[in-house]
Design an enzyme around this catalytic site. Structure first.
Site, mmCIF file in Angstrom:
data_model
loop_
_atom_site.group_PDB
_atom_site.id
_atom_site.type_symbol
_atom_site.label_atom_id
_atom_site.label_comp_id
_atom_site.label_asym_id
_atom_site.label_seq_id
_atom_site.Cartn_x
_atom_site.Cartn_y
_atom_site.Cartn_z
ATOM 1 N N ASP A 52 0.837 -1.207 0.000
ATOM 2 C CA ASP A 52 0.000 0.000 0.000
ATOM 3 C C ASP A 52 0.867 1.251 0.000
ATOM 4 O O ASP A 52 2.040 1.216 0.361
ATOM 5 C CB ASP A 52 -0.862 0.018 1.264
ATOM 6 C CG ASP A 52 -2.262 -0.480 0.986
ATOM 7 O OD1 ASP A 52 -2.517 -0.896 -0.147
ATOM 8 O OD2 ASP A 52 -3.091 -0.440 1.919
ATOM 9 N N LYS A 86 -2.174 4.651 -4.525
ATOM 10 C CA LYS A 86 -2.431 5.704 -5.518
ATOM 11 C C LYS A 86 -1.301 6.721 -5.613
ATOM 12 O O LYS A 86 -1.250 7.511 -6.526
ATOM 13 C CB LYS A 86 -3.755 6.407 -5.260
ATOM 14 C CG LYS A 86 -3.970 6.860 -3.852
ATOM 15 C CD LYS A 86 -5.417 7.343 -3.675
ATOM 16 C CE LYS A 86 -5.790 7.269 -2.219
ATOM 17 N NZ LYS A 86 -7.106 6.860 -1.915
ATOM 18 N N MET A 130 -7.390 10.588 8.593
ATOM 19 C CA MET A 130 -7.888 11.115 7.306
ATOM 20 C C MET A 130 -8.745 12.357 7.512
ATOM 21 O O MET A 130 -9.753 12.543 6.840
ATOM 22 C CB MET A 130 -8.721 10.031 6.575
ATOM 23 C CG MET A 130 -7.922 8.803 6.221
ATOM 24 S SD MET A 130 -8.928 7.424 5.640
ATOM 25 C CE MET A 130 -9.343 6.608 7.174
HETATM 26 N N1 SAH Z 1 -4.290 1.262 8.839
HETATM 27 C C1 SAH Z 1 -3.693 2.567 9.046
HETATM 28 C C2 SAH Z 1 -4.654 3.691 8.722
HETATM 29 C C3 SAH Z 1 -5.041 3.763 7.258
HETATM 30 S S1 SAH Z 1 -6.000 5.159 6.882
HETATM 31 C C4 SAH Z 1 -3.207 2.664 10.502
HETATM 32 O O1 SAH Z 1 -3.547 1.796 11.312
HETATM 33 O O2 SAH Z 1 -2.473 3.606 10.808
HETATM 34 C C5 SAH Z 1 -4.762 6.321 6.399
HETATM 35 C C6 SAH Z 1 -4.628 7.415 7.439
HETATM 36 O O3 SAH Z 1 -3.813 6.988 8.515
HETATM 37 C C7 SAH Z 1 -3.960 8.685 6.954
HETATM 38 O O4 SAH Z 1 -4.838 9.513 6.230
HETATM 39 C C8 SAH Z 1 -3.563 9.311 8.268
HETATM 40 O O5 SAH Z 1 -4.666 9.888 8.925
HETATM 41 C C9 SAH Z 1 -3.135 8.085 9.051
HETATM 42 N N2 SAH Z 1 -1.685 7.847 8.975
HETATM 43 C C10 SAH Z 1 -1.054 6.813 8.414
HETATM 44 N N3 SAH Z 1 0.282 6.896 8.610
HETATM 45 C C11 SAH Z 1 0.491 8.021 9.327
HETATM 46 C C12 SAH Z 1 1.652 8.639 9.886
HETATM 47 N N4 SAH Z 1 2.867 8.135 9.733
HETATM 48 N N5 SAH Z 1 1.478 9.794 10.591
HETATM 49 C C13 SAH Z 1 0.255 10.314 10.763
HETATM 50 N N6 SAH Z 1 -0.869 9.766 10.260
HETATM 51 C C14 SAH Z 1 -0.761 8.634 9.557
#
Ligand code: SAH
Length: 258
Positions: free
Chosen positions: A39, A61, A178
């Site tokens: 991903d 994407k 998000m």
């Molecule tokens: N499964 C992922 C979340 C996927 S949705 C998890 O458990 O973290 C994607 C969202 O996760 C992004 O839009 C953001 O809000 C958050 N996200 C993912 N990586 C991040 C990071 N390193 N720092 C801050 N937010 C993050």
């Protein structure tokens, strides 16, 4: 189907970015993979752990093209598993927190494909740790809610007014994934029950070398995001638990101007 040759799919949590935050189980699964489906938000350092010769397919994407359709990704996993491959599906954070991991597990099970899930550190927890905030500090909160700021296309988003009332009445910390794109609306609706002075933190790219943190208030959330040009991926943390770091940030700012 020849079950002797049946492969399997492991959904592996790649964590928030820093490869040192992977579990040992995740590292072992990545190294044993013959096919790796990756991903967007998975960092290069994590993908680099794959054994030479592993087929690495980027399905996010941000690779330059449009996001690979979810149905295609699911089909690819089923096909590869049926061909006997050891498929690892690398997903940012924890595979089952947002990001459609639940749908993928359901699909694989419905196709009779063996599926396993390895936890990862979800972005909300990495963001809290980066801030030095205890999301459930007992002086300030009875619990924490992980909420998406993004509505499914054509679907309804969260009921922000109900969430604001719950956060106030039940003393819950809100951790919004998000949410930066929709921050103006989120701010407006949360203000129906929460005060403008409520401390808020935004953490962008938690755990990565270019991580950024901004401490603000609910009344200035959208303004802060616009001024500081904060962008996805970021997590918004709202609640009194942020108060300690907010006070420290204020004191540091005062010391600078004194
Ligand atoms: N499964 C992922 C979340 C996927 S949705 C998890 O458990 O973290 C994607 C969202 O996760 C992004 O839009 C953001 O809000 C958050 N996200 C993912 N990586 C991040 C990071 N390193 N720092 C801050 N937010 C993050």
């Amino acid at each position: 189907m020849n079950t002797m040759n049946a492969g399997k799919v492991t959904l592996v949590g790649a964590g928030p970015g820093d490869a040192d935050l992977l579990t040992l189980k995740a590292v072992k699964a990545i190294q044993a993979a013959t096919v790796l489906l990756v991903d967007d938000l998975v960092s290069h350092d994590v993908v680099a752990l794959a054994a030479p010769g592993t087929r690495v397919i980027h399905v996010g994407k941000r690779g330059g093209c449009k996001s690979t359709p979810q149905a295609f990704i699911e089909k690819l996993m089923v096909m590869a598993a049926r061909e006997g491959e050891n498929v690892v599906r690398l997903k940012g954070g924890d595979p089952l927190i947002f990001g459609r991991g639940g749908e993928e597990v359901e699909h694989l099970r419905s196709e009779g494909v063996a599926v396993e899930v390895n936890n990862g550190i979800t972005a909300g927890l990495a963001a809290a740790n980066a801030l030095g905030v205890a999301l459930t500090h007992r002086e300030h909160a009875h619990g924490v809610l992980f909420v998406t700021g993004h509505a499914r296309s054509g679907g309804e988003g969260p009921d922000w007014r109900a969430l604001a009332a719950a956060a106030r009445d039940a003393r819950l910390t809100l951790v919004i994934y998000m949410g930066v794109g929709g921050a103006e609306r989120i701010q407006r609706e949360l203000l129906s029950a929460l005060p403008a002075s409520m401390p808020v933190a935004v953490v962008q790219r938690a755990s990565l070398p270019d991580e950024r943190q901004c401490i603000t208030t609910l009344g200035d959330l959208h303004g802060t995001i616009a001024r500081e040009q904060l962008a996805s991926p970021a997590v918004i943390v709202i609640g009194d638990v942020v108060g300690g770091v907010a006070a420290a940030a204020d004191a540091a700012a005062q010391a600078r101007t004194a």
